[in-house]
Design an enzyme around this catalytic site. Structure first.
Site, PDB file in Angstrom:
ATOM      1  N   LEU A  33       0.706  -1.190  -0.035  1.00 38.53           N
ATOM      2  CA  LEU A  33       0.033  -0.105   0.056  1.00 38.53           C
ATOM      3  C   LEU A  33       0.979   1.262  -0.104  1.00 38.53           C
ATOM      4  O   LEU A  33       1.651   1.418   0.672  1.00 38.53           O
ATOM      5  CB  LEU A  33      -0.816   0.149   1.147  1.00 38.53           C
ATOM      6  CG  LEU A  33      -1.883  -1.193   1.155  1.00 38.53           C
ATOM      7  CD1 LEU A  33      -2.633  -0.908   2.437  1.00 38.53           C
ATOM      8  CD2 LEU A  33      -2.807  -1.396   0.232  1.00 38.53           C
ATOM      9  N   HIS A  37      -3.346   4.175  -2.716  1.00 36.24           N
ATOM     10  CA  HIS A  37      -4.153   3.321  -2.074  1.00 36.24           C
ATOM     11  C   HIS A  37      -4.995   4.110  -1.023  1.00 36.24           C
ATOM     12  O   HIS A  37      -5.945   3.897  -0.512  1.00 36.24           O
ATOM     13  CB  HIS A  37      -3.513   1.891  -1.748  1.00 36.24           C
ATOM     14  CG  HIS A  37      -3.120   1.184  -2.537  1.00 36.24           C
ATOM     15  ND1 HIS A  37      -1.474   1.086  -2.563  1.00 36.24           N
ATOM     16  CD2 HIS A  37      -3.624   0.442  -3.450  1.00 36.24           C
ATOM     17  CE1 HIS A  37      -1.301  -0.128  -3.771  1.00 36.24           C
ATOM     18  NE2 HIS A  37      -2.397  -0.196  -4.207  1.00 36.24           N
TER      19      HIS A  37
HETATM   20  P1  AMP Z   1      -3.473  -2.449  -7.023  1.00 35.20           P
HETATM   21  O1  AMP Z   1      -3.128  -2.553  -5.500  1.00 35.20           O
HETATM   22  O2  AMP Z   1      -2.500  -1.746  -8.015  1.00 35.20           O
HETATM   23  O3  AMP Z   1      -4.288  -3.396  -7.599  1.00 35.20           O
HETATM   24  O4  AMP Z   1      -4.443  -1.105  -6.917  1.00 35.20           O
HETATM   25  C1  AMP Z   1      -5.652  -1.166  -5.915  1.00 35.20           C
HETATM   26  C2  AMP Z   1      -6.379   0.101  -6.324  1.00 35.20           C
HETATM   27  O5  AMP Z   1      -5.653   1.336  -6.137  1.00 35.20           O
HETATM   28  C3  AMP Z   1      -6.858   0.022  -7.764  1.00 35.20           C
HETATM   29  O6  AMP Z   1      -8.208   0.807  -7.870  1.00 35.20           O
HETATM   30  C4  AMP Z   1      -5.792   1.292  -8.401  1.00 35.20           C
HETATM   31  O7  AMP Z   1      -6.626   2.011  -9.434  1.00 35.20           O
HETATM   32  C5  AMP Z   1      -5.769   2.143  -7.207  1.00 35.20           C
HETATM   33  N1  AMP Z   1      -4.508   2.949  -7.428  1.00 35.20           N
HETATM   34  C6  AMP Z   1      -3.280   2.596  -7.430  1.00 35.20           C
HETATM   35  N2  AMP Z   1      -2.363   3.569  -7.614  1.00 35.20           N
HETATM   36  C7  AMP Z   1      -2.906   4.579  -7.591  1.00 35.20           C
HETATM   37  C8  AMP Z   1      -2.652   6.023  -7.505  1.00 35.20           C
HETATM   38  N3  AMP Z   1      -1.557   6.504  -7.812  1.00 35.20           N
HETATM   39  N4  AMP Z   1      -3.669   6.863  -7.349  1.00 35.20           N
HETATM   40  C9  AMP Z   1      -5.038   6.402  -7.088  1.00 35.20           C
HETATM   41  N5  AMP Z   1      -5.267   5.035  -6.931  1.00 35.20           N
HETATM   42  C10 AMP Z   1      -4.419   4.374  -7.234  1.00 35.20           C
END
Ligand code: AMP
Length: 284
Positions: A33, A37
């Protein structure tokens, strides 16, 4: 804060909350995270009575030669971060239990699942939509929070929820960036300090397109070409794709932009490991 590895326990707790008229907000993640996140989790905390975060590196969405094995999993640190912001429940399933030995069904992500990131990562969106369907069925949240960082994914999750009548409100959240402009990502952990500096070129390419559009270049194809040219001279970067798309349909645009349009970018950086980075922003 509760921590469950079993789906049925998670379902039971969430059901109890909903039956006592508490709204449930859900943030699905693969862990490691970062502040991106956390911005989703904090929004869920503000908007909902209860907050559930899932931490699960989903094997179904990784290709054979991708980084499933090496994907960072700093679980103890993630738990602390969730505690700090008042998460009520972490769902952290075990892959072999989540997909039992007899698991067979896949969600077909349809035509848009074969474009852009889906073209470079065959099966990726089928894997994403399959896990999201299962997670939404386990948690049955009132609202689920997804980042615009993965814009195509957000678009497809909204389509999934509409098509399958899953009954959760999908909230899209803005991209959280480093002060340099680099979009936060768990995969940034793979970058060495030099690559981190180089990776800023993705957000710079987006700024270039936004600037050119503001200065009167309204042609999608011309903006795409300018972005490709800008990135092509950076030796550490290999472009996967740059597309200007219609935000409402995700169709690739070529002629004059007269509707909300977004630049979607994906690049590779470095060789061993070869790291895939994505970014996007509204340009019109
Ligand atoms: P992940 O752990 O990469 O599967 O991401 C989980 C959630 O966090 C997904 O909905 C991503 O789009 C969101 N997320 C990842 N990086 C960012 C960021 N830099 N800004 C906003 N949301 C993010």
């Amino acid at each position: 804060m509760l921590l469950h590895r079993q789906a049925d326990k998670t379902t039971r707790v969430c059901e109890e909350w909903r039956s006592s008229r508490q709204t449930v907000g859900f943030v699905p993640t693969m862990g490691c995270l970062h502040d991106g996140h956390m911005s989703l989790i904090k929004e869920a905390r503000e908007k909902c009575d209860r907050v559930v975060v899932s931490i699960f590196v989903n094997p179904l969405q990784f290709g054979k030669n991708e980084d499933f094995g090496t994907y960072p999993r700093p679980f103890a640190r993630d738990v602390e971060k969730c505690k700090e912001v008042g998460v009520d429940l972490i769902f952290h399933p075990d892959a072999s239990e989540f997909y039992g030995a007899n698991f067979k069904t896949r969600v077909d992500s349809g035509p848009i699942g074969k474009l852009y990131c889906g073209k470079s990562r065959p099966g990726f969106f089928d894997g994403v939509l399959t896990v999201v369907t299962i997670l939404l069925n386990i948690v049955r949240p009132n609202r689920a929070f997804f980042g615009e960082k993965d814009f195509q994914q957000l678009y497809m999750v909204k389509q999934l929820v509409q098509d399958f009548r899953l009954g959760t409100e999908i909230m899209g959240m803005p991209i959280f960036r480093e002060p340099s402009g680099l979009a936060m990502s768990s995969r940034n952990e793979y970058l060495n300090p030099h690559q981190r500096e180089v990776a800023v070129c993705l957000s710079e390419a987006i700024k270039l397109a936004q600037r050119e559009f503001k200065n009167g270049d309204l042609k999608a194809l011309s903006l795409k070409n300018k972005v490709e040219k800008y990135l092509s001279v950076i030796p550490e970067i290999k472009l996967d794709y740059a597309h200007v798309v219609d935000e409402r349909t995700l169709a690739s645009l070529h002629s004059e932009i007269n509707r909300p349009a977004r630049l979607l970018l994906a690049t590779y950086i470095g060789d061993a490991p070869r790291v895939r980075l994505i970014d996007n922003a509204r340009i019109s």
